[in-house]
Structures are given as C-alpha cells and as structure tokens.
Design a protein around this motif. Structure first.
Motif, PDB file in Angstrom:
ATOM      1  N   THR A   1      37.646  -6.510  82.674  1.00 51.31           N
ATOM      2  CA  THR A   1      36.804  -7.715  82.735  1.00 51.31           C
ATOM      3  C   THR A   1      37.506  -8.882  82.043  1.00 51.31           C
ATOM      4  N   VAL A   2      37.205 -10.068  82.492  1.00 49.74           N
ATOM      5  CA  VAL A   2      37.683 -11.281  81.802  1.00 49.74           C
ATOM      6  C   VAL A   2      36.555 -12.314  81.828  1.00 49.74           C
ATOM      7  N   TYR A   3      36.114 -12.719  80.656  1.00 52.19           N
ATOM      8  CA  TYR A   3      35.156 -13.825  80.571  1.00 52.19           C
ATOM      9  C   TYR A   3      35.866 -15.104  80.980  1.00 52.19           C
ATOM     10  N   ILE A   4      35.180 -15.990  81.657  1.00 57.19           N
ATOM     11  CA  ILE A   4      35.767 -17.276  82.008  1.00 57.19           C
ATOM     12  C   ILE A   4      34.918 -18.409  81.413  1.00 57.19           C
ATOM     13  N   GLY A   5      35.263 -18.767  80.191  1.00 57.41           N
ATOM     14  CA  GLY A   5      34.575 -19.887  79.529  1.00 57.41           C
ATOM     15  C   GLY A   5      34.930 -21.207  80.175  1.00 57.41           C
ATOM     16  N   ALA A   6      36.063 -21.235  80.883  1.00 49.81           N
ATOM     17  CA  ALA A   6      36.508 -22.476  81.527  1.00 49.81           C
ATOM     18  C   ALA A   6      35.492 -22.987  82.548  1.00 49.81           C
ATOM     19  N   LEU A   7      34.545 -22.158  82.949  1.00 52.86           N
ATOM     20  CA  LEU A   7      33.479 -22.615  83.842  1.00 52.86           C
ATOM     21  C   LEU A   7      32.726 -23.802  83.249  1.00 52.86           C
TER      22      LEU A   7
ATOM     23  N   VAL B   1      50.624  -5.695  80.365  1.00 44.90           N
ATOM     24  CA  VAL B   1      49.654  -6.433  79.551  1.00 44.90           C
ATOM     25  C   VAL B   1      49.545  -5.805  78.163  1.00 44.90           C
ATOM     26  N   ALA B   2      48.990  -6.575  77.240  1.00 42.76           N
ATOM     27  CA  ALA B   2      48.776  -6.058  75.888  1.00 42.76           C
ATOM     28  C   ALA B   2      47.431  -6.570  75.393  1.00 42.76           C
ATOM     29  N   ILE B   3      46.814  -5.816  74.518  1.00 35.41           N
ATOM     30  CA  ILE B   3      45.555  -6.279  73.928  1.00 35.41           C
ATOM     31  C   ILE B   3      45.864  -7.370  72.917  1.00 35.41           C
ATOM     32  N   LYS B   4      45.193  -8.502  73.075  1.00 34.21           N
ATOM     33  CA  LYS B   4      45.426  -9.609  72.139  1.00 34.21           C
ATOM     34  C   LYS B   4      44.999  -9.187  70.738  1.00 34.21           C
ATOM     35  N   PRO B   5      45.851  -9.399  69.728  1.00 31.46           N
ATOM     36  CA  PRO B   5      45.467  -9.006  68.362  1.00 31.46           C
ATOM     37  C   PRO B   5      44.198  -9.741  67.920  1.00 31.46           C
ATOM     38  N   ARG B   6      43.378  -9.062  67.166  1.00 27.73           N
ATOM     39  CA  ARG B   6      42.135  -9.675  66.663  1.00 27.73           C
ATOM     40  C   ARG B   6      42.339 -10.144  65.227  1.00 27.73           C
ATOM     41  N   LEU B   7      41.538 -11.106  64.835  1.00 29.27           N
ATOM     42  CA  LEU B   7      41.570 -11.555  63.441  1.00 29.27           C
ATOM     43  C   LEU B   7      41.285 -10.376  62.515  1.00 29.27           C
TER      44      LEU B   7
HETATM   45  C1  LIG Z   1      33.963 -16.492  75.336  1.00 31.65           C
HETATM   46  C2  LIG Z   1      35.247 -16.190  76.065  1.00 31.65           C
HETATM   47  C3  LIG Z   1      35.706 -17.108  77.008  1.00 31.65           C
HETATM   48  C4  LIG Z   1      36.889 -16.845  77.697  1.00 31.65           C
HETATM   49  N1  LIG Z   1      37.320 -17.744  78.635  1.00 31.65           N
HETATM   50  C5  LIG Z   1      38.436 -17.486  79.357  1.00 31.65           C
HETATM   51  C6  LIG Z   1      38.892 -18.377  80.361  1.00 31.65           C
HETATM   52  O1  LIG Z   1      38.296 -19.416  80.597  1.00 31.65           O
HETATM   53  N2  LIG Z   1      40.000 -18.053  81.052  1.00 31.65           N
HETATM   54  C7  LIG Z   1      40.687 -16.886  80.829  1.00 31.65           C
HETATM   55  O2  LIG Z   1      41.693 -16.637  81.481  1.00 31.65           O
HETATM   56  N3  LIG Z   1      40.265 -16.030  79.884  1.00 31.65           N
HETATM   57  C8  LIG Z   1      39.174 -16.297  79.155  1.00 31.65           C
HETATM   58  N4  LIG Z   1      38.742 -15.414  78.207  1.00 31.65           N
HETATM   59  C9  LIG Z   1      39.468 -14.143  78.080  1.00 31.65           C
HETATM   60  C10 LIG Z   1      40.394 -14.173  76.951  1.00 31.65           C
HETATM   61  O3  LIG Z   1      41.572 -14.810  77.357  1.00 31.65           O
HETATM   62  C11 LIG Z   1      40.653 -12.729  76.580  1.00 31.65           C
HETATM   63  O4  LIG Z   1      39.440 -12.201  76.138  1.00 31.65           O
HETATM   64  C12 LIG Z   1      41.668 -12.618  75.475  1.00 31.65           C
HETATM   65  O5  LIG Z   1      42.922 -12.943  75.985  1.00 31.65           O
HETATM   66  C13 LIG Z   1      41.688 -11.223  74.901  1.00 31.65           C
HETATM   67  O6  LIG Z   1      42.013 -10.314  75.918  1.00 31.65           O
HETATM   68  P1  LIG Z   1      42.028  -8.759  75.657  1.00 31.65           P
HETATM   69  O7  LIG Z   1      40.691  -8.421  75.103  1.00 31.65           O
HETATM   70  O8  LIG Z   1      42.243  -8.142  77.003  1.00 31.65           O
HETATM   71  O9  LIG Z   1      43.143  -8.512  74.739  1.00 31.65           O
HETATM   72  C14 LIG Z   1      37.600 -15.656  77.462  1.00 31.65           C
HETATM   73  C15 LIG Z   1      37.133 -14.744  76.510  1.00 31.65           C
HETATM   74  C16 LIG Z   1      35.973 -15.003  75.816  1.00 31.65           C
HETATM   75  C17 LIG Z   1      35.503 -13.994  74.805  1.00 31.65           C
END
Ligand SMILES: Cc1cc2nc3c(=O)[nH]c(=O)nc-3n(C[C@H](O)[C@H](O)[C@H](O)COP(=O)(O)O)c2cc1C
Length: 144
Positions: free
Chosen positions: A24-30, A64-70
């Motif tokens: 899954t990928v959230y798209i906040g850019a909406l 791909v890699a999991i983005k590091p968290r704070l």
């Molecule tokens: C609130 C929120 C908004 C996000 N908006 C976007 C977005 O607009 N475009 C996008 O490519 N990824 C978006 N993401 C995905 C982040 O890029 C992704 O969660 C982050 O790179 C960590 O990825 P991982 O959990 O697979 O490591 C969003 C994530 C969150 C939590």
C-alpha cells in the motif's frame, strides 16, 4: 472528526491489506489539488478526499527498502512530552536518512530535519495546500 475517522479506517485497511501480502502507499499529494480530485471522483457537495491509498502487489524486481523511522525517543513520550530527548534522536536520524537517501540514489539537499522543515516553511512550499481553506469552502464546507 470525519478526517480522523477516515484516517483510522485507512490504517486498518492498510494493516489488513499488508496481512494478505498486498502493498500500500498513502497518497497525501491528493490534497495538493482537492478540487480537481473531487471532479474526477464525481464527489457530491460536502465531500472531500482526505488522501488516496494505492493497493497492489509490489513488483519483486524493483529493489526497495523500508524507509527508516524516527527513533522511538522522538515519537514516544510517557506521561509528558520529553523535549530533552529530541535533539539527539533527530541528529541520529539525520545521519540514518543521509545513508538511506544515498542507498536509494535520492538527491535530497540538506539534512532530513532541514529538508522536512522547508516543506512547511512558507505558503509557496505547501504545493498548493495554502489554498485548502478556500477550496474546502468551494466544496461546500462553510469554514469560518
Ligand atoms: C500521510 C502519508 C502521506 C503520503 N503521501 C504520499 C504521496 O503523496 N506520494 C507518495 O509517493 N507517497 C506518499 N506516502 C508514502 C510514503 O512515501 C511512504 O510511506 C514512505 O516512503 C515510507 O515507506 P515504507 O513504509 O514502505 O518504508 C505517504 C505516506 C503517508 C503516511
């Protein structure tokens, strides 16, 4: 309240999807263009998309890699906010993210903290979101 409820529901959907092997990928850019999104989705008045959520199977051939968290000390506070823990954790994370950006061949200028604060530093850096209030008004939300 509806925005919070939608967010909570989405997070549960993400957990369920991931448990089934989906990505899954959230798209906040909406939220950069809510009016155009409302038109495309044919939303009725008083409805706005809070975010998008892509669901699908990840391409196994893409590296791909999991983005590091704070670090937990930065995001988890017990009883009261612990400001004293912040600086060290953020310095550490700046370094971790520098290595991560390099490994992903991402060209990100400045360190993570600087880069992140610049994203919200001025109206111009908000990618259109500075107009959100007016756009919500246009969509029928009578915010004052
Ligand atoms: C609130 C929120 C908004 C996000 N908006 C976007 C977005 O607009 N475009 C996008 O490519 N990824 C978006 N993401 C995905 C982040 O890029 C992704 O969660 C982050 O790179 C960590 O990825 P991982 O959990 O697979 O490591 C969003 C994530 C969150 C939590």
């Amino acid at each position: 309240m509806a925005a919070i409820d939608a967010t909570l529901a989405a997070q549960n959907a993400v957990v369920a999807a991931e448990s089934l092997g989906l990505g899954t990928v959230y798209i906040g850019a909406l939220r950069n263009k809510p009016q155009e999104v409302a038109q495309i989705l044919k939303l009725p008045p008083h409805v706005v998309a809070v975010f998008g959520l892509c669901v699908g199977y990840a391409d196994p051939n893409v590296n791909v890699a999991i983005k590091p968290r704070l670090p937990q000390s930065v995001v988890l506070h017990r009883e009261t906010y612990q400001l004293s823990e912040q600086d060290e954790g953020i310095s550490l994370y700046n370094q971790v993210m520098k290595d991560f950006y390099e490994s992903q061949q991402m060209n990100v200028p400045g360190d993570w903290a600087e880069h992140s604060s610049k994203r919200v530093a001025s109206a111009e850096s908000l990618s259109g979101r500075q107009q959100l209030r007016q756009i919500l008004n246009n969509l029928g939300f009578e915010l004052r």
